[in-house]
Design a protein around this motif. Structure first.
Motif, PDB file in Angstrom:
ATOM      1  N   GLY A 137       1.275   2.716   4.872  1.00  0.00           N
ATOM      2  CA  GLY A 137       2.729   2.345   4.526  1.00  0.00           C
ATOM      3  C   GLY A 137       3.633   3.036   5.584  1.00  0.00           C
ATOM      4  N   VAL A 138       3.344   3.883   6.392  1.00  0.00           N
ATOM      5  CA  VAL A 138       4.333   4.436   7.202  1.00  0.00           C
ATOM      6  C   VAL A 138       3.988   3.792   8.819  1.00  0.00           C
ATOM      7  N   SER A 139       2.616   3.410   8.950  1.00  0.00           N
ATOM      8  CA  SER A 139       2.459   2.941  10.229  1.00  0.00           C
ATOM      9  C   SER A 139       1.987   1.344  10.499  1.00  0.00           C
ATOM     10  N   GLY A 162       2.425  10.122  -4.749  1.00  0.00           N
ATOM     11  CA  GLY A 162       2.765  10.365  -3.354  1.00  0.00           C
ATOM     12  C   GLY A 162       4.161  10.596  -2.840  1.00  0.00           C
ATOM     13  N   ARG A 163       4.409  11.707  -1.982  1.00  0.00           N
ATOM     14  CA  ARG A 163       5.854  11.843  -1.466  1.00  0.00           C
ATOM     15  C   ARG A 163       5.460  12.267  -0.145  1.00  0.00           C
ATOM     16  N   VAL A 164       5.587  11.049   0.722  1.00  0.00           N
ATOM     17  CA  VAL A 164       5.214  11.348   2.230  1.00  0.00           C
ATOM     18  C   VAL A 164       6.225  11.421   3.097  1.00  0.00           C
ATOM     19  N   ARG A 165       6.042  12.414   4.104  1.00  0.00           N
ATOM     20  CA  ARG A 165       7.071  12.498   5.202  1.00  0.00           C
ATOM     21  C   ARG A 165       6.177  12.696   6.475  1.00  0.00           C
ATOM     22  N   THR A 166       6.736  12.553   7.472  1.00  0.00           N
ATOM     23  CA  THR A 166       5.935  12.177   8.809  1.00  0.00           C
ATOM     24  C   THR A 166       6.705  13.203   9.845  1.00  0.00           C
ATOM     25  N   LEU A 212       0.903  -1.170   0.030  1.00  0.00           N
ATOM     26  CA  LEU A 212      -0.053   0.015   0.187  1.00  0.00           C
ATOM     27  C   LEU A 212       0.785   1.266  -0.013  1.00  0.00           C
ATOM     28  N   GLY A 213       1.908   1.416   0.613  1.00  0.00           N
ATOM     29  CA  GLY A 213       2.598   2.479   0.733  1.00  0.00           C
ATOM     30  C   GLY A 213       3.651   2.665  -0.464  1.00  0.00           C
ATOM     31  N   GLY A 214       3.981   1.457  -1.086  1.00  0.00           N
ATOM     32  CA  GLY A 214       4.549   1.627  -2.544  1.00  0.00           C
ATOM     33  C   GLY A 214       3.582   2.040  -3.483  1.00  0.00           C
ATOM     34  N   VAL A 215       2.222   1.705  -3.419  1.00  0.00           N
ATOM     35  CA  VAL A 215       1.329   2.243  -4.350  1.00  0.00           C
ATOM     36  C   VAL A 215       1.210   3.792  -4.330  1.00  0.00           C
ATOM     37  N   ILE A 217       2.184  13.855   7.114  1.00  0.00           N
ATOM     38  CA  ILE A 217       1.483  13.091   8.366  1.00  0.00           C
ATOM     39  C   ILE A 217       1.909  13.532   9.584  1.00  0.00           C
ATOM     40  N   HIS A 218       1.008  14.185  10.156  1.00  0.00           N
ATOM     41  CA  HIS A 218       1.595  14.505  11.645  1.00  0.00           C
ATOM     42  C   HIS A 218       0.748  13.411  12.531  1.00  0.00           C
TER      43      HIS A 218
END
Length: 246
Positions: A81-83, A51-55, A42-45, A209-210
């Motif tokens: 993907g991140v959690s 999507g360029r995700v930072r947390t 899912l994170g890879g999709v 994502i906070h």
């Protein structure tokens, strides 16, 4: 023409990634090991569609109920993907080709919103799931435009009333920055049209994502949990320059 080519290229990449992830997932399951590949897929999709995700903050990994604002189907891919979170979703998704299967692969908890007699069983299923992976609920109950925080529906938060031992509630705020006006799945737009529009979009989609500080829901009741999570999310949005409605 460029949009069609971009759509075709990204869909091809997603299908290739799906096949690879299924092979790897099967290998993990063959040896009876917990597979990380559904959430990695899912994170890879999310990445493949731009999507360029930072947390910011630290996502909880166990005994956690994540409450997040909701703007797009990209939210689900990115949070998973991140959690490593699973999700609570409406029961209709179970029957959607491919999507329903992927939801089940990620251990999604389906909720039949019209089944008043089955509410207790659904809440218990959610309680049972909370001892392991984090579970994410979108308390707004629908997607918004990202500029306001819609009213929360506290019904599923009955899982925290009373709260299982050790449970923590972690508010989560998603911010698409300058891409916010383009990302929202709102109004009469169909899911297919929204997906095609975003996947064929040029460039990338920034998403921060906070993960806010978790809190103990003991003694708050479902309405108190909703109010406290909302208060923290509004404060975070205000700090990032976003406005929240009531």
């Amino acid at each position: 023409m460029a949009g069609h080519l971009r759509l075709a290229a990204r869909v091809t990449a997603i299908l290739g990634w799906l096949l690879l992830a299924l092979v790897l997932h099967g290998g993990w399951r063959l040896f009876r090991r917990a597979s990380p590949w559904p959430r990695r897929f899912l994170g890879g999709v999310a990445y493949l569609v731009g999507g360029r995700v930072r947390t910011t903050g630290t996502p909880m990994r166990h005994n956690a109920l994540l409450l997040a604002n909701h703007q797009s189907w990209l939210d689900i891919l990115a949070i998973a993907g991140v959690s490593g979170s699973t999700f609570v979703a409406k029961g209709e998704l179970r029957a959607v080709p491919l999507i329903g299967w992927l939801c089940r692969l990620n251990e999604t908890l389906f909720v039949e919103r019209g089944d008043r007699l089955g509410v207790a069983a659904q809440v218990q299923a959610l309680r049972d799931a909370l001892g392991g992976r984090p579970v994410t609920i979108f308390p707004e109950g629908t997607t918004g435009d990202g500029t306001v925080l819609l009213p929360f529906k506290a019904s599923l938060l009955a899982v925290a009333d009373p709260a299982p031992p050790g449970l923590q509630v972690q508010p989560v705020v998603l911010d698409y920055g300058d891409a916010t006006p383009e990302v929202g799945w709102i109004g009469g737009e169909s899911g297919i049209h929204n997906a095609v529009r975003l996947v064929s979009r040029p460039g990338t989609i920034p998403l921060t994502i906070h993960f806010l500080d978790p809190f103990d829901p003991a003694g708050l009741g479902r309405k108190g949990v909703a109010a406290e999570a909302r208060r923290r999310m509004e404060a975070a949005q205000a700090g990032s320059g976003r406005q929240s409605g009531v």
